[in-house]
Design a protein around this motif. Structure first.
Motif, PDB file in Angstrom:
ATOM      1  N   MET A   1       0.832  -1.206   0.000  1.00  0.00           N
ATOM      2  CA  MET A   1       0.000   0.000   0.000  1.00  0.00           C
ATOM      3  C   MET A   1       0.867   1.256   0.000  1.00  0.00           C
ATOM      4  SD  MET A   1      -3.031  -1.172   2.652  1.00  0.00           S
ATOM      5  CE  MET A   1      -3.736   0.479   2.679  1.00  0.00           C
ATOM      6  N   ALA A   2       1.958   1.241   0.746  1.00  0.00           N
ATOM      7  CA  ALA A   2       2.852   2.404   0.785  1.00  0.00           C
ATOM      8  C   ALA A   2       3.454   2.662  -0.591  1.00  0.00           C
ATOM      9  CB  ALA A   2       3.946   2.198   1.818  1.00  0.00           C
ATOM     10  N   LEU A   3       3.811   1.588  -1.299  1.00  0.00           N
ATOM     11  CA  LEU A   3       4.346   1.747  -2.647  1.00  0.00           C
ATOM     12  C   LEU A   3       3.262   2.282  -3.592  1.00  0.00           C
ATOM     13  CD1 LEU A   3       6.481  -1.514  -2.907  1.00  0.00           C
ATOM     14  CD2 LEU A   3       7.352   0.812  -2.970  1.00  0.00           C
ATOM     15  N   ASP A   4       2.060   1.770  -3.465  1.00  0.00           N
ATOM     16  CA  ASP A   4       0.954   2.250  -4.302  1.00  0.00           C
ATOM     17  C   ASP A   4       0.704   3.736  -4.079  1.00  0.00           C
ATOM     18  OD1 ASP A   4       0.560  -0.198  -5.483  1.00  0.00           O
ATOM     19  OD2 ASP A   4      -1.050  -0.809  -4.116  1.00  0.00           O
ATOM     20  N   ARG A   5       0.894   4.178  -2.836  1.00  0.00           N
ATOM     21  CA  ARG A   5       0.651   5.592  -2.505  1.00  0.00           C
ATOM     22  C   ARG A   5       1.907   6.447  -2.690  1.00  0.00           C
ATOM     23  NH1 ARG A   5      -2.333   3.238   2.164  1.00  0.00           N
ATOM     24  NH2 ARG A   5      -0.431   3.568   3.384  1.00  0.00           N
ATOM     25  N   ASP A  51      11.481  -9.790  -0.987  1.00  0.00           N
ATOM     26  CA  ASP A  51      10.514 -10.060  -2.042  1.00  0.00           C
ATOM     27  C   ASP A  51      11.020  -9.415  -3.329  1.00  0.00           C
ATOM     28  OD1 ASP A  51       8.191  -9.444  -3.838  1.00  0.00           O
ATOM     29  OD2 ASP A  51       7.068 -10.466  -2.259  1.00  0.00           O
ATOM     30  N   GLY A  52      11.393 -10.239  -4.304  1.00  0.00           N
ATOM     31  CA  GLY A  52      11.992  -9.719  -5.527  1.00  0.00           C
ATOM     32  C   GLY A  52      11.113  -8.723  -6.254  1.00  0.00           C
ATOM     33  N   GLU A  53       9.823  -8.999  -6.356  1.00  0.00           N
ATOM     34  CA  GLU A  53       8.917  -8.128  -7.095  1.00  0.00           C
ATOM     35  C   GLU A  53       8.746  -6.787  -6.394  1.00  0.00           C
ATOM     36  OE1 GLU A  53       4.291  -8.115  -8.785  1.00  0.00           O
ATOM     37  OE2 GLU A  53       5.212  -9.966  -8.046  1.00  0.00           O
ATOM     38  N   LEU A  54       8.538  -6.840  -5.080  1.00  0.00           N
ATOM     39  CA  LEU A  54       8.346  -5.591  -4.338  1.00  0.00           C
ATOM     40  C   LEU A  54       9.625  -4.765  -4.281  1.00  0.00           C
ATOM     41  CD1 LEU A  54       6.101  -6.654  -1.307  1.00  0.00           C
ATOM     42  CD2 LEU A  54       5.454  -5.286  -3.275  1.00  0.00           C
ATOM     43  N   SER A  55      10.770  -5.432  -4.106  1.00  0.00           N
ATOM     44  CA  SER A  55      12.021  -4.685  -4.032  1.00  0.00           C
ATOM     45  C   SER A  55      12.339  -4.031  -5.370  1.00  0.00           C
ATOM     46  CB  SER A  55      13.174  -5.592  -3.591  1.00  0.00           C
ATOM     47  OG  SER A  55      13.424  -6.610  -4.538  1.00  0.00           O
ATOM     48  N   ALA A  56      11.987  -4.709  -6.482  1.00  0.00           N
ATOM     49  CA  ALA A  56      12.193  -4.118  -7.805  1.00  0.00           C
ATOM     50  C   ALA A  56      11.290  -2.906  -7.997  1.00  0.00           C
ATOM     51  CB  ALA A  56      11.941  -5.148  -8.893  1.00  0.00           C
ATOM     52  N   ASN A  86      21.153   2.647  -4.360  1.00  0.00           N
ATOM     53  CA  ASN A  86      21.375   1.296  -3.853  1.00  0.00           C
ATOM     54  C   ASN A  86      20.525   0.306  -4.633  1.00  0.00           C
ATOM     55  OD1 ASN A  86      23.116   1.549  -1.293  1.00  0.00           O
ATOM     56  ND2 ASN A  86      21.571   3.129  -0.991  1.00  0.00           N
ATOM     57  N   VAL A  87      21.156  -0.746  -5.142  1.00  0.00           N
ATOM     58  CA  VAL A  87      20.412  -1.766  -5.882  1.00  0.00           C
ATOM     59  C   VAL A  87      20.550  -3.111  -5.186  1.00  0.00           C
ATOM     60  CG1 VAL A  87      20.745  -0.523  -8.048  1.00  0.00           C
ATOM     61  CG2 VAL A  87      22.321  -2.349  -7.446  1.00  0.00           C
ATOM     62  N   VAL A  88      19.515  -3.933  -5.337  1.00  0.00           N
ATOM     63  CA  VAL A  88      19.482  -5.252  -4.705  1.00  0.00           C
ATOM     64  C   VAL A  88      19.176  -6.296  -5.772  1.00  0.00           C
ATOM     65  CG1 VAL A  88      18.793  -4.349  -2.453  1.00  0.00           C
ATOM     66  CG2 VAL A  88      17.030  -4.981  -4.112  1.00  0.00           C
ATOM     67  N   ASN A  89      19.103  -7.562  -5.359  1.00  0.00           N
ATOM     68  CA  ASN A  89      18.891  -8.650  -6.307  1.00  0.00           C
ATOM     69  C   ASN A  89      17.657  -8.447  -7.165  1.00  0.00           C
ATOM     70  OD1 ASN A  89      20.603  -9.633  -4.065  1.00  0.00           O
ATOM     71  ND2 ASN A  89      20.575 -11.543  -5.215  1.00  0.00           N
ATOM     72  N   LYS A  93      17.666  -8.431 -11.346  1.00  0.00           N
ATOM     73  CA  LYS A  93      17.007  -9.516 -12.064  1.00  0.00           C
ATOM     74  C   LYS A  93      16.090  -9.007 -13.171  1.00  0.00           C
ATOM     75  CE  LYS A  93      17.107 -13.090  -8.485  1.00  0.00           C
ATOM     76  NZ  LYS A  93      16.307 -13.940  -7.572  1.00  0.00           N
ATOM     77  N   GLN A  94      15.860  -7.696 -13.229  1.00  0.00           N
ATOM     78  CA  GLN A  94      15.035  -7.127 -14.291  1.00  0.00           C
ATOM     79  C   GLN A  94      15.845  -7.077 -15.592  1.00  0.00           C
ATOM     80  OE1 GLN A  94      11.712  -6.329 -13.383  1.00  0.00           O
ATOM     81  NE2 GLN A  94      12.502  -7.364 -11.552  1.00  0.00           N
TER      82      GLN A  94
END
Length: 257
Positions: A1-5, A51-56, A86-89, A93-94
């Motif tokens: 929700m925080a990302l959506d907002r 979470d790969g999707e959320l972190s991306a 800063n980048v993470v896995n 992966k994208q």
């Protein structure tokens, strides 16, 4: 929700030339601008990075906001120089990761040299390592800098220095906090300083908090540092005043000398 907002925002901590006092770069750090609790650090939302999707998604939002901020600073003549992302896995992966960053910079009239990709050693283990290195090499060849972050907290630091296309290495604060009293830490970072000269990369000291640390490490030969001694992370709106204040102090000090 925080990302959506779109509540996750970058705060900026300066990297300072200890010899001149000037700001030479910033590291962008994720903060949650909570509608009720105010500004929260990643300790509250660190699970997102598992979470790969959320972190991306977080990485994409952070880059877009950082790039927007840099565009504004450039238009207003603020000498921010470089900003570290800063980048993470999940980011690496994208498939279009490198291309999307370079496109986003170009769309805003920014140079790849304005962006530093900060990656930790822990991103570079496992079957995806080769693909990750392709992204980093593409960005480096385009003009971005690559920084190895939190150096000394991973498992094979020296090996990573040989394999990574790094422009700079950020020494973890754990080596700095006891530097005045710990002979082992002194020996380690003295050796790293020698390696940086022979392997042609810059060193940045993290976690600088006291004038004694600054003076000791500056006398040892280090130049670049970040930490609370210079400034805590600040919002984008506070960056212009911070840069102008630091540079004015340097100019006044230089004239007085």
């Amino acid at each position: 929700m925080a990302l959506d907002r779109s509540e996750l925002v970058p705060f900026y901590q300066p990297i300072v030339n200890m010899r001149t006092g000037q700001v030479v770069a910033f590291e962008a750090l994720a903060r949650w601008d909570h509608p009720k609790k105010g500004i929260l650090t990643p300790l509250v939302f660190e699970d997102i990075f598992e979470d790969g999707e959320l972190s991306a998604l977080l990485g994409q939002q952070m880059f877009n906001k950082i790039a927007d901020d840099m565009e504004i600073w450039k238009a207003n003549g603020i000498p921010f120089h470089k900003v570290g992302l800063n980048v993470v896995n999940g980011d690496l992966k994208q498939e279009e990761f490198a291309h999307s960053l370079l496109t986003g910079l170009a769309q805003r009239g920014l140079s790849p040299s304005n962006l530093v990709i900060e990656v930790t050693e822990n991103c570079l283990f496992g079957r995806d390592k080769a693909a990750f290195l392709v992204h980093l090499e593409t960005l480096r060849e385009a003009g971005c800098s690559i920084a190895l972050d939190d150096f000394g907290t991973g498992y094979s630091s020296i090996t990573q220095l040989k394999e990574l296309p790094v422009s700079s290495v950020k020494i973890d604060k754990s080596f700095v906090e006891n530097i005045l009293d710990n002979e082992d830490d002194k020996s380690i970072i003295r050796a790293l300083l020698g390696m940086s000269h022979s392997m042609n990369f810059k060193l940045v000291l993290e976690g600088m908090e006291t004038v004694d640390q600054v003076n000791f490490l500056k006398d040892m030969g280090f130049v670049l540092a970040q930490g609370y001694y210079f400034s805590k992370p600040v919002s984008a709106a506070q960056v212009p005043a911070l840069v102008l204040r630091q540079n004015a102090m340097y100019t006044l000090g230089d004239k007085a000398g």
